[in-house]
Scaffold this motif. Structure first.
Motif, PDB file in Angstrom:
ATOM      1  N   PRO A   1       0.818  -1.214   0.000  1.00 60.56           N
ATOM      2  CA  PRO A   1       0.000   0.000   0.000  1.00 60.56           C
ATOM      3  C   PRO A   1       0.858   1.273   0.000  1.00 60.56           C
ATOM      4  CG  PRO A   1      -0.821  -1.570   1.611  1.00 60.56           C
ATOM      5  CD  PRO A   1       0.480  -2.122   1.098  1.00 60.56           C
ATOM      6  N   GLY A   2       0.459   2.231  -0.850  1.00 59.64           N
ATOM      7  CA  GLY A   2       1.096   3.545  -0.870  1.00 59.64           C
ATOM      8  C   GLY A   2       2.401   3.639  -1.636  1.00 59.64           C
ATOM      9  N   VAL A   3       2.894   2.532  -2.196  1.00 63.95           N
ATOM     10  CA  VAL A   3       4.207   2.546  -2.852  1.00 63.95           C
ATOM     11  C   VAL A   3       4.244   3.448  -4.089  1.00 63.95           C
ATOM     12  CG1 VAL A   3       5.857   1.118  -4.143  1.00 63.95           C
ATOM     13  CG2 VAL A   3       5.120   0.436  -1.857  1.00 63.95           C
ATOM     14  N   PRO A   4       3.295   3.335  -5.029  1.00 65.34           N
ATOM     15  CA  PRO A   4       3.374   4.251  -6.184  1.00 65.34           C
ATOM     16  C   PRO A   4       3.351   5.724  -5.761  1.00 65.34           C
ATOM     17  CG  PRO A   4       1.871   2.447  -6.657  1.00 65.34           C
ATOM     18  CD  PRO A   4       2.225   2.356  -5.186  1.00 65.34           C
ATOM     19  N   GLU A   5       2.499   6.059  -4.809  1.00 67.88           N
ATOM     20  CA  GLU A   5       2.398   7.439  -4.310  1.00 67.88           C
ATOM     21  C   GLU A   5       3.733   7.870  -3.670  1.00 67.88           C
ATOM     22  OE1 GLU A   5       0.046   9.899  -0.804  1.00 67.88           O
ATOM     23  OE2 GLU A   5      -0.739   7.947  -1.436  1.00 67.88           O
TER      24      GLU A   5
ATOM     25  N   ILE B   1       2.578   3.857 -15.049  1.00 71.77           N
ATOM     26  CA  ILE B   1       1.138   4.123 -15.247  1.00 71.77           C
ATOM     27  C   ILE B   1       0.627   5.038 -14.129  1.00 71.77           C
ATOM     28  CG2 ILE B   1      -1.159   3.044 -15.164  1.00 71.77           C
ATOM     29  CD1 ILE B   1       0.177   0.596 -16.604  1.00 71.77           C
ATOM     30  N   GLU B   2       1.160   4.861 -12.929  1.00 70.80           N
ATOM     31  CA  GLU B   2       0.763   5.660 -11.752  1.00 70.80           C
ATOM     32  C   GLU B   2       1.523   6.990 -11.676  1.00 70.80           C
ATOM     33  OE1 GLU B   2      -1.456   4.659  -9.339  1.00 70.80           O
ATOM     34  OE2 GLU B   2      -1.808   2.636 -10.087  1.00 70.80           O
TER      35      GLU B   2
ATOM     36  N   LEU C   1      13.287 -12.787 -14.076  1.00 66.88           N
ATOM     37  CA  LEU C   1      13.484 -11.670 -13.145  1.00 66.88           C
ATOM     38  C   LEU C   1      13.404 -10.341 -13.891  1.00 66.88           C
ATOM     39  CD1 LEU C   1      14.192 -10.523 -10.363  1.00 66.88           C
ATOM     40  CD2 LEU C   1      16.604 -10.869 -10.941  1.00 66.88           C
ATOM     41  N   ILE C   2      14.012 -10.285 -15.061  1.00 61.42           N
ATOM     42  CA  ILE C   2      13.966  -9.058 -15.872  1.00 61.42           C
ATOM     43  C   ILE C   2      12.522  -8.736 -16.257  1.00 61.42           C
ATOM     44  CG2 ILE C   2      14.666  -8.050 -18.088  1.00 61.42           C
ATOM     45  CD1 ILE C   2      17.379  -9.646 -17.633  1.00 61.42           C
ATOM     46  N   LYS C   3      11.722  -9.753 -16.585  1.00 55.85           N
ATOM     47  CA  LYS C   3      10.295  -9.533 -16.897  1.00 55.85           C
ATOM     48  C   LYS C   3       9.555  -8.974 -15.682  1.00 55.85           C
ATOM     49  CE  LYS C   3       9.724 -13.064 -20.444  1.00 55.85           C
ATOM     50  NZ  LYS C   3       9.277 -14.425 -20.710  1.00 55.85           N
ATOM     51  N   ILE C   4       9.874  -9.485 -14.487  1.00 53.64           N
ATOM     52  CA  ILE C   4       9.242  -8.983 -13.255  1.00 53.64           C
ATOM     53  C   ILE C   4       9.592  -7.504 -13.061  1.00 53.64           C
ATOM     54  CG2 ILE C   4       9.265  -9.151 -10.725  1.00 53.64           C
ATOM     55  CD1 ILE C   4       9.711 -12.252 -11.192  1.00 53.64           C
ATOM     56  N   HIS C   5      10.866  -7.166 -13.252  1.00 45.32           N
ATOM     57  CA  HIS C   5      11.283  -5.768 -13.071  1.00 45.32           C
ATOM     58  C   HIS C   5      10.678  -4.862 -14.145  1.00 45.32           C
ATOM     59  CE1 HIS C   5      14.928  -6.876 -10.368  1.00 45.32           C
ATOM     60  NE2 HIS C   5      13.773  -6.907  -9.739  1.00 45.32           N
ATOM     61  N   ASP C   6      10.614  -5.342 -15.385  1.00 48.63           N
ATOM     62  CA  ASP C   6       9.961  -4.560 -16.451  1.00 48.63           C
ATOM     63  C   ASP C   6       8.493  -4.309 -16.107  1.00 48.63           C
ATOM     64  OD1 ASP C   6      12.360  -4.525 -17.841  1.00 48.63           O
ATOM     65  OD2 ASP C   6      11.754  -6.029 -19.323  1.00 48.63           O
ATOM     66  N   HIS C   7       7.829  -5.338 -15.595  1.00 51.17           N
ATOM     67  CA  HIS C   7       6.420  -5.233 -15.185  1.00 51.17           C
ATOM     68  C   HIS C   7       6.277  -4.202 -14.059  1.00 51.17           C
ATOM     69  CE1 HIS C   7       2.394  -6.472 -13.889  1.00 51.17           C
ATOM     70  NE2 HIS C   7       2.880  -6.621 -12.673  1.00 51.17           N
ATOM     71  N   MET C   8       7.147  -4.288 -13.035  1.00 52.07           N
ATOM     72  CA  MET C   8       7.104  -3.356 -11.910  1.00 52.07           C
ATOM     73  C   MET C   8       7.273  -1.919 -12.393  1.00 52.07           C
ATOM     74  SD  MET C   8       9.898  -3.070  -8.799  1.00 52.07           S
ATOM     75  CE  MET C   8      11.237  -2.702  -9.948  1.00 52.07           C
TER      76      MET C   8
END
Length: 179
Positions: A34-38, A82-83, A69-76
């Motif tokens: 919770p609150g990480v993007p902000e 987006i935020e 792992l690179i896909k996970i980081h790209d996704h993150m």
């Protein structure tokens, strides 16, 4: 010189060992805390760079491939974007926990290398983590350490989560500028 915040990943940015997920081995197992993007967005407004610095021994142990792992980081990074929150680079140690490499936290190589690459003033920067290895790595590199959790005697500040730590980080960095 530039200022940066270095963030550990698991337990700082995303859930780990939670009801939903034990370890993140696929993008669909990645859930923001919770609150990480902000929080990251607020840090973006003040710092030149925000980095993710993470130990990912699961690669060395064979639980996931480095490409995964690179896909996970790209996704993150894409989900944060987006935020309106920007991670400039995510670096990781893929080695087994007891491999003795220079890049695994509590060693500071990942932080120091980013510092050189992006011309970072490490003394004006912060490492945020949820383990003592994160804080030790930051201290070895010359940053201030912010611990997320109950307590850490080595940390400059302790907060329960990233969003609650952000105001202190910005205030501390601002007082350095004025002082």
């Amino acid at each position: 010189m530039n200022k940066a915040v270095f963030l550990d990943r698991d337990g700082v940015i995303n859930e780990v060992l939670s009801d939903r997920v034990k370890f993140v081995n696929k993008p669909e197992e990645f859930y923001f805390l919770p609150g990480v993007p902000e929080a990251i967005k607020k840090l973006n407004a003040f710092f030149d760079y925000i980095f993710v610095v993470t130990n990912q021994g699961g690669v060395g142990l064979g639980f996931m491939k480095e490409s995964q792992l690179i896909k996970i980081h790209d996704h993150m990074i894409a989900q944060l974007k987006i935020e309106g929150a920007i991670i400039h680079e995510a670096v990781y140690c893929p080695h087994k926990p007891k491999a003795g490499c220079a890049c695994r936290k509590p060693n500071s190589k990942l932080i120091v290398d980013l510092g050189k690459k992006y011309n970072i003033d490490l003394a004006q920067s912060y490492m945020v983590g949820d383990t003592d290895t994160d804080i030790i790595a930051g201290k070895k590199a010359g940053t201030k350490g912010v611990f997320l959790g109950k307590s850490d005697p080595l940390a400059d500040a302790v907060y329960p989560d990233l969003l609650s730590a952000v105001d202190w980080i910005i205030e501390d960095a601002t007082s350095k500028q004025e002082g």
